[in-house]
Structure formats: C-alpha cells, structure tokens
Design a protein around this motif. Structure first.
Motif, PDB file in Angstrom:
ATOM      1  N   THR A  37     -11.316 -53.338  -6.754  1.00 44.84           N
ATOM      2  CA  THR A  37     -11.828 -52.284  -6.919  1.00 44.84           C
ATOM      3  C   THR A  37     -12.155 -52.075  -8.378  1.00 44.84           C
ATOM      4  OG1 THR A  37     -10.550 -51.133  -5.199  1.00 44.84           O
ATOM      5  CG2 THR A  37     -11.384 -49.795  -6.898  1.00 44.84           C
ATOM      6  N   THR A  38     -13.450 -51.552  -8.756  1.00 51.90           N
ATOM      7  CA  THR A  38     -13.789 -51.641 -10.222  1.00 51.90           C
ATOM      8  C   THR A  38     -13.939 -50.204 -10.602  1.00 51.90           C
ATOM      9  OG1 THR A  38     -16.066 -52.168  -9.137  1.00 51.90           O
ATOM     10  CG2 THR A  38     -14.885 -53.950 -10.180  1.00 51.90           C
ATOM     11  N   VAL A  39     -14.227 -49.122  -9.532  1.00 52.32           N
ATOM     12  CA  VAL A  39     -14.063 -47.832  -9.977  1.00 52.32           C
ATOM     13  C   VAL A  39     -13.581 -47.019  -9.018  1.00 52.32           C
ATOM     14  CG1 VAL A  39     -15.822 -45.616 -10.096  1.00 52.32           C
ATOM     15  CG2 VAL A  39     -16.657 -48.216 -10.685  1.00 52.32           C
ATOM     16  N   CYS A  40     -12.832 -45.926  -9.395  1.00 48.52           N
ATOM     17  CA  CYS A  40     -11.951 -45.186  -8.112  1.00 48.52           C
ATOM     18  C   CYS A  40     -11.940 -43.658  -8.890  1.00 48.52           C
ATOM     19  CB  CYS A  40     -10.824 -45.637  -8.214  1.00 48.52           C
ATOM     20  SG  CYS A  40      -9.301 -45.361  -9.636  1.00 48.52           S
ATOM     21  N   GLU A  41     -11.579 -42.953  -7.999  1.00 47.87           N
ATOM     22  CA  GLU A  41     -11.279 -41.376  -7.801  1.00 47.87           C
ATOM     23  C   GLU A  41      -9.899 -41.316  -8.179  1.00 47.87           C
ATOM     24  OE1 GLU A  41     -10.824 -37.376  -5.736  1.00 47.87           O
ATOM     25  OE2 GLU A  41      -9.647 -39.807  -5.675  1.00 47.87           O
ATOM     26  N   ILE A  42      -9.275 -40.400  -8.890  1.00 48.95           N
ATOM     27  CA  ILE A  42      -7.836 -40.034  -8.881  1.00 48.95           C
ATOM     28  C   ILE A  42      -7.743 -38.530  -8.743  1.00 48.95           C
ATOM     29  CG2 ILE A  42      -5.535 -40.613  -9.983  1.00 48.95           C
ATOM     30  CD1 ILE A  42      -6.695 -42.888 -11.543  1.00 48.95           C
ATOM     31  N   LYS A  43      -6.649 -38.068  -8.129  1.00 48.48           N
ATOM     32  CA  LYS A  43      -6.580 -36.824  -7.904  1.00 48.48           C
ATOM     33  C   LYS A  43      -5.307 -36.241  -8.406  1.00 48.48           C
ATOM     34  CE  LYS A  43      -8.258 -37.148  -3.196  1.00 48.48           C
ATOM     35  NZ  LYS A  43      -9.771 -36.654  -3.193  1.00 48.48           N
ATOM     36  N   THR A  44      -4.933 -35.215  -8.923  1.00 51.76           N
ATOM     37  CA  THR A  44      -3.897 -34.660  -9.492  1.00 51.76           C
ATOM     38  C   THR A  44      -2.979 -34.233  -7.991  1.00 51.76           C
ATOM     39  OG1 THR A  44      -4.599 -32.292  -9.576  1.00 51.76           O
ATOM     40  CG2 THR A  44      -4.745 -33.796 -11.420  1.00 51.76           C
ATOM     41  N   GLY A  45      -2.098 -33.374  -8.058  1.00 50.99           N
ATOM     42  CA  GLY A  45      -1.583 -32.735  -7.007  1.00 50.99           C
ATOM     43  C   GLY A  45      -0.004 -33.033  -6.714  1.00 50.99           C
ATOM     44  N   TYR A  46       0.344 -33.774  -7.572  1.00 52.70           N
ATOM     45  CA  TYR A  46       1.834 -33.954  -7.509  1.00 52.70           C
ATOM     46  C   TYR A  46       2.639 -33.056  -8.694  1.00 52.70           C
ATOM     47  CZ  TYR A  46       0.855 -37.674  -4.160  1.00 52.70           C
ATOM     48  OH  TYR A  46       0.508 -38.361  -3.272  1.00 52.70           O
ATOM     49  N   ILE A  72      -4.338 -39.307 -16.324  1.00 56.96           N
ATOM     50  CA  ILE A  72      -5.851 -39.981 -15.800  1.00 56.96           C
ATOM     51  C   ILE A  72      -6.816 -40.430 -16.919  1.00 56.96           C
ATOM     52  CG2 ILE A  72      -7.889 -39.336 -14.440  1.00 56.96           C
ATOM     53  CD1 ILE A  72      -6.009 -37.586 -12.567  1.00 56.96           C
ATOM     54  N   GLU A  73      -6.881 -39.386 -17.930  1.00 54.02           N
ATOM     55  CA  GLU A  73      -7.723 -39.740 -18.955  1.00 54.02           C
ATOM     56  C   GLU A  73      -7.164 -41.095 -19.829  1.00 54.02           C
ATOM     57  OE1 GLU A  73      -8.158 -36.524 -21.819  1.00 54.02           O
ATOM     58  OE2 GLU A  73      -9.979 -37.228 -22.626  1.00 54.02           O
ATOM     59  N   GLU A  74      -5.858 -41.050 -20.100  1.00 51.65           N
ATOM     60  CA  GLU A  74      -5.439 -42.052 -20.663  1.00 51.65           C
ATOM     61  C   GLU A  74      -5.469 -43.469 -19.844  1.00 51.65           C
ATOM     62  OE1 GLU A  74      -4.330 -42.204 -23.735  1.00 51.65           O
ATOM     63  OE2 GLU A  74      -3.329 -44.335 -23.543  1.00 51.65           O
ATOM     64  N   ILE A  85     -10.648 -50.434 -14.811  1.00 54.86           N
ATOM     65  CA  ILE A  85     -11.314 -49.577 -13.990  1.00 54.86           C
ATOM     66  C   ILE A  85     -11.923 -48.193 -14.296  1.00 54.86           C
ATOM     67  CG2 ILE A  85     -10.720 -48.333 -11.769  1.00 54.86           C
ATOM     68  CD1 ILE A  85      -9.036 -50.337 -10.696  1.00 54.86           C
ATOM     69  N   ASP A  86     -12.978 -48.172 -13.922  1.00 51.79           N
ATOM     70  CA  ASP A  86     -13.691 -46.728 -14.276  1.00 51.79           C
ATOM     71  C   ASP A  86     -13.099 -45.644 -13.221  1.00 51.79           C
ATOM     72  OD1 ASP A  86     -15.213 -47.117 -16.731  1.00 51.79           O
ATOM     73  OD2 ASP A  86     -16.716 -47.943 -15.475  1.00 51.79           O
ATOM     74  N   ILE A  87     -12.786 -44.474 -14.024  1.00 52.82           N
ATOM     75  CA  ILE A  87     -12.150 -43.114 -12.990  1.00 52.82           C
ATOM     76  C   ILE A  87     -12.873 -42.024 -12.985  1.00 52.82           C
ATOM     77  CG2 ILE A  87      -9.874 -41.967 -12.852  1.00 52.82           C
ATOM     78  CD1 ILE A  87      -8.523 -44.432 -14.367  1.00 52.82           C
ATOM     79  N   VAL A  88     -12.887 -41.297 -12.076  1.00 51.86           N
ATOM     80  CA  VAL A  88     -13.623 -40.120 -11.828  1.00 51.86           C
ATOM     81  C   VAL A  88     -12.241 -39.245 -11.287  1.00 51.86           C
ATOM     82  CG1 VAL A  88     -14.960 -38.568 -10.493  1.00 51.86           C
ATOM     83  CG2 VAL A  88     -15.681 -40.834 -11.075  1.00 51.86           C
ATOM     84  N   PRO A  89     -11.980 -38.115 -11.998  1.00 53.82           N
ATOM     85  CA  PRO A  89     -10.754 -37.167 -11.900  1.00 53.82           C
ATOM     86  C   PRO A  89     -11.056 -35.999 -11.003  1.00 53.82           C
ATOM     87  CG  PRO A  89     -12.045 -36.328 -14.057  1.00 53.82           C
ATOM     88  CD  PRO A  89     -12.809 -37.514 -13.317  1.00 53.82           C
ATOM     89  N   THR A  90     -10.040 -35.604 -10.280  1.00 56.66           N
ATOM     90  CA  THR A  90     -10.184 -34.677  -9.331  1.00 56.66           C
ATOM     91  C   THR A  90      -8.979 -33.805  -9.390  1.00 56.66           C
ATOM     92  OG1 THR A  90     -11.612 -35.814  -7.640  1.00 56.66           O
ATOM     93  CG2 THR A  90     -10.076 -33.858  -6.853  1.00 56.66           C
ATOM     94  N   TYR A 112     -14.183 -32.785 -10.178  1.00 54.44           N
ATOM     95  CA  TYR A 112     -14.170 -32.309  -8.853  1.00 54.44           C
ATOM     96  C   TYR A 112     -12.842 -31.363  -8.490  1.00 54.44           C
ATOM     97  CZ  TYR A 112     -17.740 -35.629  -7.768  1.00 54.44           C
ATOM     98  OH  TYR A 112     -18.970 -36.327  -7.503  1.00 54.44           O
ATOM     99  N   ALA A 113     -12.929 -30.383  -7.725  1.00 55.57           N
ATOM    100  CA  ALA A 113     -11.762 -29.736  -7.097  1.00 55.57           C
ATOM    101  C   ALA A 113     -11.493 -30.114  -5.584  1.00 55.57           C
ATOM    102  CB  ALA A 113     -12.006 -28.279  -7.397  1.00 55.57           C
ATOM    103  N   ASP A 114     -10.171 -30.213  -5.086  1.00 57.00           N
ATOM    104  CA  ASP A 114      -9.932 -30.331  -3.828  1.00 57.00           C
ATOM    105  C   ASP A 114      -9.207 -29.613  -3.248  1.00 57.00           C
ATOM    106  OD1 ASP A 114      -9.386 -32.186  -1.510  1.00 57.00           O
ATOM    107  OD2 ASP A 114      -9.224 -33.971  -2.724  1.00 57.00           O
ATOM    108  N   VAL A 115      -8.980 -29.432  -1.820  1.00 63.09           N
ATOM    109  CA  VAL A 115      -7.994 -28.772  -1.084  1.00 63.09           C
ATOM    110  C   VAL A 115      -7.602 -29.402  -0.050  1.00 63.09           C
ATOM    111  CG1 VAL A 115      -9.778 -27.327  -0.196  1.00 63.09           C
ATOM    112  CG2 VAL A 115      -7.266 -26.223  -0.364  1.00 63.09           C
ATOM    113  N   PHE A 116      -6.436 -29.200   0.237  1.00 65.18           N
ATOM    114  CA  PHE A 116      -5.707 -29.703   1.703  1.00 65.18           C
ATOM    115  C   PHE A 116      -5.562 -28.634   2.644  1.00 65.18           C
ATOM    116  CE2 PHE A 116      -1.692 -31.909   3.700  1.00 65.18           C
ATOM    117  CZ  PHE A 116      -2.492 -32.556   4.861  1.00 65.18           C
TER     118      PHE A 116
END
Ligand code: NIG
Ligand code: FE
Length: 424
Positions: free
Chosen positions: A142-151, A165-167, A174-179, A226-230
């Motif tokens: 994996t060279t790029v991924c998305e990471i969510k908050t939520g804990y 996530i920023e750090e 790995i390049d990261i996209v935040p959610t 991004y914003a996400d919801v369960f």
C-alpha cells in the motif's frame, strides 16, 4: 534525461483509465503492456511504453532491469481506522465463542473500548503505534491510504487524532487522505442521547475539524477532507446520518459513509443523493439502490476482510455491483475490531474467492478506483504519464499471482514517488 528507467518488464500492468473510475465491463481491463519500460523523473512517470520505445527515446541516470517481472501500481487503501491505542484481543475470543459485533458495541465494548484507550493515549504514543501499522501496510504494497478519526468521540480526542494523521503523513512514505468520523459511535457520556451527540458533532466538532483542516498541510497540498458517518442500528439512524452529512457538506467537507454493513437503514440512497465520493460496506444494499449507484458518480467500496474476520459466509454482492455498472473499489478497513488486516492483497484474494471478482477487477478496485474514491484519481492509482511513480515490482511474471497465492508477499521492490523504498 530521466532519473530512472525500469526496463525489461515482462508485464506492465498500468490500470490506466480514461480519467474516470472504471465501471462495469471496463473493470476487466488492466491495460497490460508486455516487454515494457517506464521512465521516471522527479517522482513522476515521464513515459510508459515498450522497452524498445523507451530505451530508444530516453536515457536515464539509473536503469533497473526488471528481468521479465511484472510491475503494477502501488495499492491504494481507501478505508482504514489505523489510529487507535490498545487492542481488542478479548473481543476476538468472545466473537469466536459466538458474541455478536453490534451486541458487544451496545454493551459498551467494541468501538467504545478502543475509545477509552485512545482518549488516554498521548499524541506521541498514537503516532508510534499507528506508524507501525502504516509500516505493515507498506510491506503489503500500500502506497496511499485514507485514515479516519472516530476513536475520540469528543472534540479534544478527535482533534488529537487529526494531528496524529497529519504527523504520520509528514513522516511516513505512505501518502494519506484524512477523514473525520466523529459519528462513529455514541460515546458513553451521551448514552441514551444520540441526538445530543449529533448536536455536538454538527454545532462544534465539524466546524472545529474544518478549522484544523484549513490550517493543515493537507489543505495546502490540495488533499481533500472527508466526513463520514456509521449509519447503523446501535449507531446513527438515517435522520441523524442526514444531519451529520448535510452539515458537513455545507461546511465544505466531501462525504463518504459506512452504510449497509449489517442493516439497510437507507444510508446508501441518502449518501448517493448527497453526492458522496464513496459508500462503504454495502452488504445489505438493495437491488434498487445498486441501480441508483450505477447511475451516479459515487464509488461503492466493499470490504471482504470484515466478513472474513467475522467468519461470515455472506459477502457484499460485488459481482452484482460490477455487472450493474457500478464503479467498485476494495479496502481493508484495517481497524482493531472488525478487520485487523493491513493487507490489500488479502482483501483481493478474498474478493476473488467469495465475491467472484476476477483478478483484473480486484486489481482495478485496489488501485485506480480506490484512488478516485479518495479524490486522488488524477494523480495516483495507475501507471500513466504524469502520475506519481508509485510502483510495485513483483516477484512474479504474472500479476495474478497476487490474488492467487494468499498470505504471502510477492513484492520484489517498491518505488514510492520514483524512489526505491529502501533508498528513501
Ligand atoms: O468499518 N463499522 C464501523 N466501523 C468499523 C469498525 C471499527 C471498530 O470495530 O473498531 C468498520 O467495520
Ligand atoms: Fe470502517
């Protein structure tokens, strides 16, 4: 003069698209060039062609002979929850003995137990623990991924997760996209008052998260937020999910959502209507919603590692999604509860067996379509001129070995932004 030429590639699997995610029958085309070469300059792909063409028109400071091996794009994992503290090993045993995921959550375990550990952890501790997970993902290609908050599920801890996530993005290859996933579960202090927590999310947490984003290096680097919801029983119902998503959209977030994992509450239709970038899980999506998805720009993400981890024999109907003309992506969902798995090859291997994806469909779902689902389709996810040079040289002459053999790595060398990982 290129920086690097990789030549004598037996099978160059480009996953090249037409500037859009692949859907329907197009997902069977992975754009193979045989006896191929790639020229790379300043981290980007300068040219792709046959070895004769490339060596005939380019010279390079460094040349690597692939010796007939296959080269594929680095994997893109578009749905993970890897920032957390602690583990859920006890829950693993409870589930082996028959406990149900949503019942564990309702009893204050599951996601909530990880929330307790994550609230207590320092930023430094979270960075260190999460970095190890990124290392494992990278080892799997994996060279790029998305990471969510939520804990965190409170403002302070959710913001701490965003800083982690920023750090990680600044310090890991790995390049990261935040959610932002404050709407992941109802925290203990709001037990029985989900609407009160939704008020807090809409009035305080989303605006503050957006302020963080605007000042973050993601915004400067034009990475989307991004914003996400369960949307699920014992989590957020359709009305609550709609409040979260519409408020987030008004603020400026792009949207994605956890829908139809266990129960169909109408979240897929809602998210498609709100033009979400992706809807994720889809185990309980209806045939009618599949038709609506196929007509939309939204990408369907299926997560077979979650089903596998739970020992289920039922999976999202990915075959029907593709055959209906949807754009499909795959992810690991790497998290401590429902899918403790860093490996996109594992997700592909399961999808081929239980969801009847062909290896070509699985690879497109794990690269170019995954990249589009996190807003990076124009720069990542395929081996095309002008794109970021994230490549995997396999220990195989045929890329299909990646799905066929499971539980092993078949990566000979990894190139990230044009540099061999070992030299970074
Ligand atoms: O995608 N469904 C909700 N969220 C995650 C699981 C997170 C957890 O169990 O910690 C999922 O499955
Ligand atoms: Fe998830």
């Amino acid at each position: 003069m290129a920086d690097l030429i990789i030549h004598n590639i037996g099978q160059l699997v480009t996953c090249a698209s037409t500037g859009k995610p692949k859907r329907g029958a197009m997902m069977q085309d992975v754009g193979i060039i045989t006896d191929a070469a790639v020229a790379i300059s300043e981290g980007l792909i300068e040219a792709v062609g046959t070895t004769d063409e490339i060596l005939g028109s380019f010279d390079a400071a460094k040349k690597i002979d692939a010796k007939g091996r296959a080269v594929i794009p680095g994997f893109v994992d578009p749905h993970t929850h890897i920032v957390f503290a602690g583990d859920r090993l006890n829950e693993f045993e409870l589930k082996i003995k028959g406990a149900d995921y949503l019942e564990i959550l309702a009893a204050g375990g599951g996601i909530i137990s990880t929330v307790k550990n994550t609230r207590e952890a320092s930023l430094e501790q979270l960075v260190e623990e999460s970095r190890k997970r990124l290392d494992k993902m990278l080892a799997c290609g994996t060279t790029v991924c998305e990471i969510k908050t939520g804990y965190g599920l409170d403002l302070e801890t959710e913001l701490k997760m965003l800083r982690v996530i920023e750090e990680l993005d600044k310090t890991h290859p790995i390049d990261i996209v935040p959610t932002f996933l404050a709407a992941h579960a109802v925290p203990p202090e709001f037990k029985g008052n989900t609407d009160g927590y939704v008020d807090l999310i809409c009035e305080e947490m989303l605006p503050k998260a957006w302020e963080w984003f605007v000042a973050s290096h993601f915004s400067t680097s034009k990475i989307p937020f991004y914003a996400d919801v369960f949307c699920e029983r014992n989590a957020f119902d359709l009305i609550q999910a709609e409040r979260v998503l519409t408020t987030a959209k008004e603020i400026g977030f792009k949207l994605r959502s956890h829908v139809d994992q266990f129960t169909n509450l109408g979240g897929s239709r809602l998210s498609i209507e709100l033009n979400a970038a992706s809807i994720d899980h889809l185990d309980a999506i209806s045939d009618e919603e599949i038709e609506i998805l196929a007509q939309s720009e939204t990408i369907g993400i299926v997560i077979p590692t979650e089903n596998f981890s739970a020992g289920k024999t039922q999976f999202a109907n990915a075959r029907r999604l593709i055959d209906s003309g949807c754009a499909l992506a795959l992810s690991t969902d790497y998290n401590p509860g429902s899918a403790p798995c860093p490996s996109m090859p594992m997700a592909m291997a399961i999808s081929c067996r239980y969801q009847k994806l062909l290896p070509a469909e699985a690879l497109n779902a794990a690269t170019i379509n995954a990249a589009f689902s996190i807003g990076l389709g124009e720069t990542h996810g395929s081996i095309e001129e002008g794109k970021t040079a994230n490549l995997l040289m396999l220990d195989a002459v045929d890329y299909r070995l990646t799905m066929y053999e499971f539980g092993s790595q078949n990566i000979n060398a990894m190139f990230i932004r044009g540099k061999r990982y070992e030299d970074l």
